[in-house]
Each structure stands twice: as structure tokens, then as C-alpha cells.
Design a protein around this motif. Structure first.
Motif, PDB file in Angstrom:
ATOM      1  N   ALA A  53       0.839  -1.207   0.000  1.00 17.18           N
ATOM      2  CA  ALA A  53       0.000   0.000   0.000  1.00 17.18           C
ATOM      3  C   ALA A  53       0.869   1.249   0.000  1.00 17.18           C
ATOM      4  CB  ALA A  53      -0.929  -0.011   1.209  1.00 17.18           C
ATOM      5  N   HIS A  54       1.907   1.268   0.840  1.00 16.91           N
ATOM      6  CA  HIS A  54       2.794   2.433   0.891  1.00 16.91           C
ATOM      7  C   HIS A  54       3.598   2.585  -0.398  1.00 16.91           C
ATOM      8  CE1 HIS A  54       1.780   2.536   5.136  1.00 16.91           C
ATOM      9  NE2 HIS A  54       2.236   3.773   5.122  1.00 16.91           N
ATOM     10  N   LEU A  55       4.031   1.480  -0.960  1.00 15.09           N
ATOM     11  CA  LEU A  55       4.774   1.561  -2.219  1.00 15.09           C
ATOM     12  C   LEU A  55       3.895   2.115  -3.343  1.00 15.09           C
ATOM     13  CD1 LEU A  55       6.737  -1.813  -2.076  1.00 15.09           C
ATOM     14  CD2 LEU A  55       7.644   0.493  -1.692  1.00 15.09           C
ATOM     15  N   ASP A  56       2.646   1.652  -3.422  1.00 14.64           N
ATOM     16  CA  ASP A  56       1.716   2.164  -4.430  1.00 14.64           C
ATOM     17  C   ASP A  56       1.460   3.654  -4.230  1.00 14.64           C
ATOM     18  OD1 ASP A  56       1.445  -0.369  -5.575  1.00 14.64           O
ATOM     19  OD2 ASP A  56      -0.368  -0.851  -4.425  1.00 14.64           O
ATOM     20  N   ALA A  57       1.249   4.051  -2.978  1.00 19.21           N
ATOM     21  CA  ALA A  57       0.978   5.462  -2.679  1.00 19.21           C
ATOM     22  C   ALA A  57       2.189   6.332  -2.978  1.00 19.21           C
ATOM     23  CB  ALA A  57       0.548   5.615  -1.225  1.00 19.21           C
ATOM     24  N   GLN A  58       3.380   5.850  -2.644  1.00 19.53           N
ATOM     25  CA  GLN A  58       4.594   6.618  -2.935  1.00 19.53           C
ATOM     26  C   GLN A  58       4.802   6.780  -4.434  1.00 19.53           C
ATOM     27  OE1 GLN A  58       7.373   4.321  -0.664  1.00 19.53           O
ATOM     28  NE2 GLN A  58       7.062   5.541   1.187  1.00 19.53           N
ATOM     29  N   ALA A  98      -1.526   2.556 -10.634  1.00 21.23           N
ATOM     30  CA  ALA A  98      -1.215   2.977  -9.258  1.00 21.23           C
ATOM     31  C   ALA A  98      -2.453   3.560  -8.589  1.00 21.23           C
ATOM     32  CB  ALA A  98      -0.079   3.994  -9.263  1.00 21.23           C
ATOM     33  N   LEU A  99      -3.238   4.338  -9.320  1.00 21.53           N
ATOM     34  CA  LEU A  99      -4.439   4.939  -8.747  1.00 21.53           C
ATOM     35  C   LEU A  99      -5.462   3.873  -8.363  1.00 21.53           C
ATOM     36  CD1 LEU A  99      -6.114   7.360  -7.889  1.00 21.53           C
ATOM     37  CD2 LEU A  99      -6.819   7.642 -10.269  1.00 21.53           C
ATOM     38  N   LEU A 100      -5.660   2.884  -9.209  1.00 17.62           N
ATOM     39  CA  LEU A 100      -6.596   1.809  -8.876  1.00 17.62           C
ATOM     40  C   LEU A 100      -6.139   1.045  -7.623  1.00 17.62           C
ATOM     41  CD1 LEU A 100      -7.470   0.462 -12.428  1.00 17.62           C
ATOM     42  CD2 LEU A 100      -8.941   1.786 -10.894  1.00 17.62           C
ATOM     43  N   ALA A 101      -4.842   0.776  -7.535  1.00 13.47           N
ATOM     44  CA  ALA A 101      -4.311   0.083  -6.352  1.00 13.47           C
ATOM     45  C   ALA A 101      -4.493   0.931  -5.100  1.00 13.47           C
ATOM     46  CB  ALA A 101      -2.836  -0.260  -6.559  1.00 13.47           C
ATOM     47  N   VAL A 102      -4.205   2.220  -5.195  1.00 15.95           N
ATOM     48  CA  VAL A 102      -4.336   3.112  -4.037  1.00 15.95           C
ATOM     49  C   VAL A 102      -5.802   3.251  -3.632  1.00 15.95           C
ATOM     50  CG1 VAL A 102      -4.106   5.522  -3.303  1.00 15.95           C
ATOM     51  CG2 VAL A 102      -2.169   4.332  -4.334  1.00 15.95           C
ATOM     52  N   CYS A 103      -6.700   3.351  -4.595  1.00 18.30           N
ATOM     53  CA  CYS A 103      -8.129   3.423  -4.258  1.00 18.30           C
ATOM     54  C   CYS A 103      -8.567   2.168  -3.501  1.00 18.30           C
ATOM     55  CB  CYS A 103      -8.972   3.604  -5.516  1.00 18.30           C
ATOM     56  SG  CYS A 103      -8.880   5.260  -6.208  1.00 18.30           S
ATOM     57  N   HIS A 104      -8.064   1.019  -3.886  1.00 14.81           N
ATOM     58  CA  HIS A 104      -8.360  -0.228  -3.167  1.00 14.81           C
ATOM     59  C   HIS A 104      -7.847  -0.143  -1.721  1.00 14.81           C
ATOM     60  CE1 HIS A 104      -8.933  -4.478  -2.417  1.00 14.81           C
ATOM     61  NE2 HIS A 104      -7.667  -4.559  -2.048  1.00 14.81           N
ATOM     62  N   HIS A 105      -6.626   0.370  -1.542  1.00 17.34           N
ATOM     63  CA  HIS A 105      -6.060   0.518  -0.193  1.00 17.34           C
ATOM     64  C   HIS A 105      -6.861   1.531   0.632  1.00 17.34           C
ATOM     65  CE1 HIS A 105      -2.749  -1.959  -1.462  1.00 17.34           C
ATOM     66  NE2 HIS A 105      -2.269  -1.048  -2.284  1.00 17.34           N
ATOM     67  N   VAL A 106      -7.278   2.626   0.006  1.00 18.23           N
ATOM     68  CA  VAL A 106      -8.067   3.648   0.717  1.00 18.23           C
ATOM     69  C   VAL A 106      -9.410   3.071   1.139  1.00 18.23           C
ATOM     70  CG1 VAL A 106      -9.276   5.855   0.458  1.00 18.23           C
ATOM     71  CG2 VAL A 106      -6.908   5.635  -0.296  1.00 18.23           C
ATOM     72  N   LYS A 107     -10.012   2.277   0.287  1.00 19.77           N
ATOM     73  CA  LYS A 107     -11.286   1.654   0.649  1.00 19.77           C
ATOM     74  C   LYS A 107     -11.133   0.799   1.897  1.00 19.77           C
ATOM     75  CE  LYS A 107     -14.851  -1.488  -0.975  1.00 19.77           C
ATOM     76  NZ  LYS A 107     -15.244  -2.437  -2.009  1.00 19.77           N
ATOM     77  N   LYS A 108     -10.034   0.020   1.970  1.00 17.47           N
ATOM     78  CA  LYS A 108      -9.799  -0.817   3.150  1.00 17.47           C
ATOM     79  C   LYS A 108      -9.602   0.027   4.404  1.00 17.47           C
ATOM     80  CE  LYS A 108      -6.476  -3.535   1.552  1.00 17.47           C
ATOM     81  NZ  LYS A 108      -5.534  -4.651   1.394  1.00 17.47           N
ATOM     82  N   MET A 176      -5.785  10.663  -2.418  1.00 18.27           N
ATOM     83  CA  MET A 176      -5.897   9.255  -2.014  1.00 18.27           C
ATOM     84  C   MET A 176      -4.542   8.696  -1.578  1.00 18.27           C
ATOM     85  SD  MET A 176      -9.025   8.323  -2.255  1.00 18.27           S
ATOM     86  CE  MET A 176     -10.524   8.911  -2.972  1.00 18.27           C
ATOM     87  N   ALA A 177      -3.485   9.032  -2.301  1.00 14.61           N
ATOM     88  CA  ALA A 177      -2.152   8.550  -1.924  1.00 14.61           C
ATOM     89  C   ALA A 177      -1.753   9.069  -0.548  1.00 14.61           C
ATOM     90  CB  ALA A 177      -1.121   8.965  -2.972  1.00 14.61           C
ATOM     91  N   MET A 178      -2.067  10.316  -0.273  1.00 16.14           N
ATOM     92  CA  MET A 178      -1.719  10.877   1.038  1.00 16.14           C
ATOM     93  C   MET A 178      -2.535  10.229   2.150  1.00 16.14           C
ATOM     94  SD  MET A 178       0.796  12.646   0.315  1.00 16.14           S
ATOM     95  CE  MET A 178       1.203  13.697   1.666  1.00 16.14           C
ATOM     96  N   LYS A 179      -3.739   9.780   1.854  1.00 12.25           N
ATOM     97  CA  LYS A 179      -4.542   9.051   2.844  1.00 12.25           C
ATOM     98  C   LYS A 179      -3.844   7.750   3.223  1.00 12.25           C
ATOM     99  CE  LYS A 179      -7.925   7.561   5.402  1.00 12.25           C
ATOM    100  NZ  LYS A 179      -8.024   8.067   6.773  1.00 12.25           N
ATOM    101  N   VAL A 180      -3.296   7.042   2.243  1.00 14.81           N
ATOM    102  CA  VAL A 180      -2.594   5.786   2.522  1.00 14.81           C
ATOM    103  C   VAL A 180      -1.317   6.059   3.317  1.00 14.81           C
ATOM    104  CG1 VAL A 180      -1.351   3.853   1.470  1.00 14.81           C
ATOM    105  CG2 VAL A 180      -3.558   4.575   0.544  1.00 14.81           C
ATOM    106  N   LEU A 181      -0.597   7.117   2.952  1.00 20.65           N
ATOM    107  CA  LEU A 181       0.665   7.422   3.624  1.00 20.65           C
ATOM    108  C   LEU A 181       0.474   8.030   5.009  1.00 20.65           C
ATOM    109  CD1 LEU A 181       2.635   8.849   0.575  1.00 20.65           C
ATOM    110  CD2 LEU A 181       2.882   6.590   1.640  1.00 20.65           C
ATOM    111  N   ASN A 182      -0.673   8.654   5.252  1.00 23.93           N
ATOM    112  CA  ASN A 182      -0.934   9.332   6.529  1.00 23.93           C
ATOM    113  C   ASN A 182      -2.319   8.964   7.060  1.00 23.93           C
ATOM    114  OD1 ASN A 182       1.465  11.316   6.402  1.00 23.93           O
ATOM    115  ND2 ASN A 182       0.432  11.601   4.440  1.00 23.93           N
ATOM    116  N   PRO A 183      -2.583   7.694   7.319  1.00 27.42           N
ATOM    117  CA  PRO A 183      -3.940   7.278   7.642  1.00 27.42           C
ATOM    118  C   PRO A 183      -4.497   7.861   8.943  1.00 27.42           C
ATOM    119  CG  PRO A 183      -2.419   5.484   8.016  1.00 27.42           C
ATOM    120  CD  PRO A 183      -1.649   6.575   7.335  1.00 27.42           C
TER     121      PRO A 183
END
Length: 188
Positions: A53-58, A98-108, A176-183
Motif C-alpha cells: 500500500a505504501h509503495l503504491d501510494a509513494q 497505481a491509482l486503482l491500487a491506491v483506491c483499493h487501499h483507501v477503501k480498506k 488518495m495517496a496521502m490518505k494511505v501514507l498518513n492514515p
């Protein structure tokens, strides 16, 4: 040789090798004459590799950050072309994946959060970005110029991320990426 106060750090001195850090900082304080208290404080560092998740967001931040920085010079979106129109086909494919992967992580992440957030002050309340990179860059450069983790307080985005501006995809990608990096600091 890198070392922490409790001696858990290490560096093999070779280029390309991992460096590990202690997850705790040991503090010693005097509690009275000849009395000392030892306390282990969580440092926030980890020796674990970043998860997917962090790698995708980065990756997504690395794609959108230059667009944000360039948009500050662009100014308001008055009839100027979208930055996403300037990306080549392979860059667009990487961004979409990357956006699709990050959206999946944000949903979780967001499915576990309460509907009613109780946030502590200071809290920056931001809203109505509407797909405008210059607006998002204005917030980024003035509210969290280095990184959200280095800024006191939390960030609450009220919605309206996309719909009117020229750059809805990079705006939502960055948020969305910042949400994963800073939940624990970034709320949607």
C-alpha cells in the motif's frame, strides 16, 4: 555505524544495504537524588520494509508531485491545458494502475473509520478542490510544505475533489495517496 541510544540500529557500511533503526527511544531522567527512571518512547520508526500500500501510494505521489509543483506557476485554470494531457501513454498507464491500487487501499482504510470523526485541534479543514491542481498546490505549499507528518495537526477534506477543474485525476490521485501514507492524520 548508525546506532540508536538503545543500540538497536545497524549499518553494514555497504551501499544498497538496508539500515535498521530502533522502534524505541530510551530516555533516562532523574526522579530524585540517586533515583533514575528509564522510559522507552515509541520512535515511529520501523525496520520493516514498506508494505505494498505504501509503495503504491509513494509511486502515485511521485507521479503527481511534479504536476502539483508546476501548477503553482500555472495559476488559475483559465483556459489552460490539463497537465494530464501532457503525459505519454505509458505514464498514463502507470498512473491508472497505481491509482486503482491506491483506491483499493483507501477503501480498506476508510471502511474501518467511523462515520462521525472526532478530531483534535489543530485540524485543517479543506474542501472544494474541484479538480484544480493550483488550489491543491496552494494548500500543499502553505499548510503542509514539507510533509503532512511534519505538520502539527490533522487534515480533513470535505469532499468535492473532482468535477470542474482540468486535473481531476491527479487531484484525486494525490489526495488518495496521502490518505494511505498518513492514515491517522488525513481524513476524507
Amino acid at each position: 555505524q548508525l546506532s540508536t541510544v538503545d543500540g538497536a540500529g545497524s549499518d553494514r557500511g555497504e551501499r544498497g544495504r538496508d539500515v535498521t533503526f530502533s522502534m524505541h527511544i530510551t530516555t533516562i531522567r532523574r526522579d530524585g537524588p540517586a533515583q533514575f527512571a528509564v522510559e522507552h518512547v515509541h520512535s515511529g520508526l520501523t525496520d520493516a520494509a514498506p508494505d505494498q500500500a505504501h509503495l503504491d501510494a509513494q509511486l502515485l505521489v511521485s507521479l503527481t508531485q511534479p504536476l502539483l509543483e508546476a501548477s503553482g506557476a500555472r495559476g488559475p485554470a483559465g483556459g489552460q491545458p490539463s497537465f494530464t494531457a501532457e503525459l505519454n501513454q505509458s505514464e498514463c498507464r502507470v498512473m491508472v494502475d497505481a491509482l486503482l491500487a491506491v483506491c483499493h487501499h483507501v477503501k480498506k482504510l476508510t471502511v474501518k473509520e467511523p462515520r462521525l470523526l472526532e478530531l483534535q485541534s489543530p485540524c485543517y479543514v479543506l474542501g472544494d478542490v474541484h479538480g484544480n491542481l493550483p488550489d491543491l498546490e496552494f494548500f500543499r505549499s502553505r499548510v503542509w510544505p514539507n510533509d503532512p507528518q511534519a505538520t502539527a495537526g490533522e487534515f480533513l477534506f470535505l469532499g468535492d475533489f473532482v468535477d470542474r477543474g482540468l486535473d481531476s485525476v491527479p487531484v484525486v490521485a494525490y489526495i488518495m495517496a496521502m490518505k494511505v501514507l498518513n492514515p491517522g492524520k488525513w481524513w476524507l
